[in-house]
Design a protein around this motif. Sequence first.
Motif, PDB file in Angstrom:
ATOM      1  N   GLN A   1       0.718  -1.244   0.365  1.00  0.00           N
ATOM      2  CA  GLN A   1       0.111  -0.208  -0.137  1.00  0.00           C
ATOM      3  C   GLN A   1       1.049   1.219   0.239  1.00  0.00           C
ATOM      4  O   GLN A   1       1.678   1.707   0.741  1.00  0.00           O
ATOM      5  CB  GLN A   1      -0.734   0.168   0.763  1.00  0.00           C
ATOM      6  N   GLU A   2       0.573   2.076  -1.616  1.00  0.00           N
ATOM      7  CA  GLU A   2       1.059   3.255  -1.312  1.00  0.00           C
ATOM      8  C   GLU A   2       0.926   4.345  -0.344  1.00  0.00           C
ATOM      9  O   GLU A   2      -0.267   4.446  -0.630  1.00  0.00           O
ATOM     10  CB  GLU A   2       1.482   3.923  -2.625  1.00  0.00           C
ATOM     11  N   VAL A   3       1.791   5.655   0.868  1.00  0.00           N
ATOM     12  CA  VAL A   3       1.070   6.620   0.716  1.00  0.00           C
ATOM     13  C   VAL A   3       1.374   7.969   0.471  1.00  0.00           C
ATOM     14  O   VAL A   3       2.095   7.329  -0.418  1.00  0.00           O
ATOM     15  CB  VAL A   3       1.594   6.102   2.742  1.00  0.00           C
TER      16      VAL A   3
ATOM     17  N   LEU B   1       8.516  12.148  -4.722  1.00  0.00           N
ATOM     18  CA  LEU B   1       7.345  11.647  -4.108  1.00  0.00           C
ATOM     19  C   LEU B   1       6.165  11.064  -4.305  1.00  0.00           C
ATOM     20  O   LEU B   1       5.606  12.434  -4.815  1.00  0.00           O
ATOM     21  CB  LEU B   1       7.591  12.805  -2.812  1.00  0.00           C
ATOM     22  N   CYS B   2       5.529  10.322  -4.055  1.00  0.00           N
ATOM     23  CA  CYS B   2       3.680  10.121  -3.468  1.00  0.00           C
ATOM     24  C   CYS B   2       2.997  11.278  -3.180  1.00  0.00           C
ATOM     25  O   CYS B   2       3.449  11.400  -1.928  1.00  0.00           O
ATOM     26  CB  CYS B   2       4.168   8.666  -3.717  1.00  0.00           C
ATOM     27  N   ALA B   3       2.232  11.612  -3.484  1.00  0.00           N
ATOM     28  CA  ALA B   3       0.688  12.323  -3.049  1.00  0.00           C
ATOM     29  C   ALA B   3      -0.617  12.213  -3.491  1.00  0.00           C
ATOM     30  O   ALA B   3      -0.720  11.160  -4.197  1.00  0.00           O
ATOM     31  CB  ALA B   3       1.721  13.966  -3.360  1.00  0.00           C
TER      32      ALA B   3
ATOM     33  N   GLN C   1      -2.731   4.997  -9.475  1.00  0.00           N
ATOM     34  CA  GLN C   1      -2.753   6.197  -9.553  1.00  0.00           C
ATOM     35  C   GLN C   1      -2.782   7.185  -8.817  1.00  0.00           C
ATOM     36  O   GLN C   1      -3.961   7.792  -8.021  1.00  0.00           O
ATOM     37  CB  GLN C   1      -3.659   6.255 -11.032  1.00  0.00           C
ATOM     38  N   HIS C   2      -2.171   8.167  -8.767  1.00  0.00           N
ATOM     39  CA  HIS C   2      -1.644   9.128  -7.852  1.00  0.00           C
ATOM     40  C   HIS C   2      -0.871  10.925  -8.344  1.00  0.00           C
ATOM     41  O   HIS C   2      -0.136   9.886  -8.501  1.00  0.00           O
ATOM     42  CB  HIS C   2      -1.523   8.749  -6.611  1.00  0.00           C
ATOM     43  N   PRO C   3      -1.405  11.463  -7.630  1.00  0.00           N
ATOM     44  CA  PRO C   3      -0.078  12.675  -8.464  1.00  0.00           C
ATOM     45  C   PRO C   3       1.736  12.412  -7.390  1.00  0.00           C
ATOM     46  O   PRO C   3       1.164  11.225  -6.961  1.00  0.00           O
ATOM     47  CB  PRO C   3      -0.633  14.134  -7.641  1.00  0.00           C
TER      48      PRO C   3
HETATM   49 ZN   LIG Z   1       4.152   7.575  -6.665  1.00  0.00          ZN
END
Ligand SMILES: [Zn+2]
Length: 219
Positions: free
Chosen positions: A21-23, A47-49, A34-36
């Motif tokens: 699980q990405e945070v 960085l994942c946001a 799919q995330h910014p």
């Molecule tokens: Zn990411």
Amino acid sequence: MPGISSLRRFLVDSVEQEPVQEVCELCATPVPPQHPHLVQVAERRMLCACGPCGFLFDNPGAGGGGYRRVPDRYLSDPEFRLTDAQWDELQIPVSMAFFLHNSAQGKVIACYPSPAGATESELGLESWATGLGAGRLAAALEPDVEALLVRRDKAGSGAAGSAEGLLVPIDACYRLVGLVKLHWRGFDGGAEAWHEIDGFFEALREQARPVPPATGPEA
Ligand SMILES: [Zn+2]
Ligand SMILES: [Zn+2]
């Protein structure tokens, strides 16, 4: 012994690569696949946001900490040209590379995917300005968060010296680097790696719109 069986399950799960699980790296909210993404410009770190944190950095210059949001546009240029001489001068050992402006250093950086990850070299600004940097995609590039992705035709396929250029978000380049790292075998990569790479470029092409004509003196 419940302790051991749960440990075993944990090990099996890790081996099977259950997706982690990405945070959001700013507020720790779990994020969907799919995330910014944001770029910390000075450190050149991505960085994942989550959606709301990404939104905070939507406008260039907004927010603090030197973060810039990675856009999600893909542009193609049917008139993209790259001569053999221009490509040879870059001395890139594989048939693809991406180029980005690093605003913290005021430099253009050339990177190419390799089995060891992204390999990069600094580019002389003159050779950039008269070569790849003179095209319309390069003119549209946003520093730090977008890249000019170039692929040369593999030997034997299509006209010699032909090349394709796409303007892509920098996170797409990270995906390409990950793909090469995962699938590359031996000296030339092998059929599986090139199958993955072809699919990756195909997906980019489908998303890409033609680059709009240059407008105004700042373009
Ligand atoms: Zn990411
Ligand atoms: Zn967040």
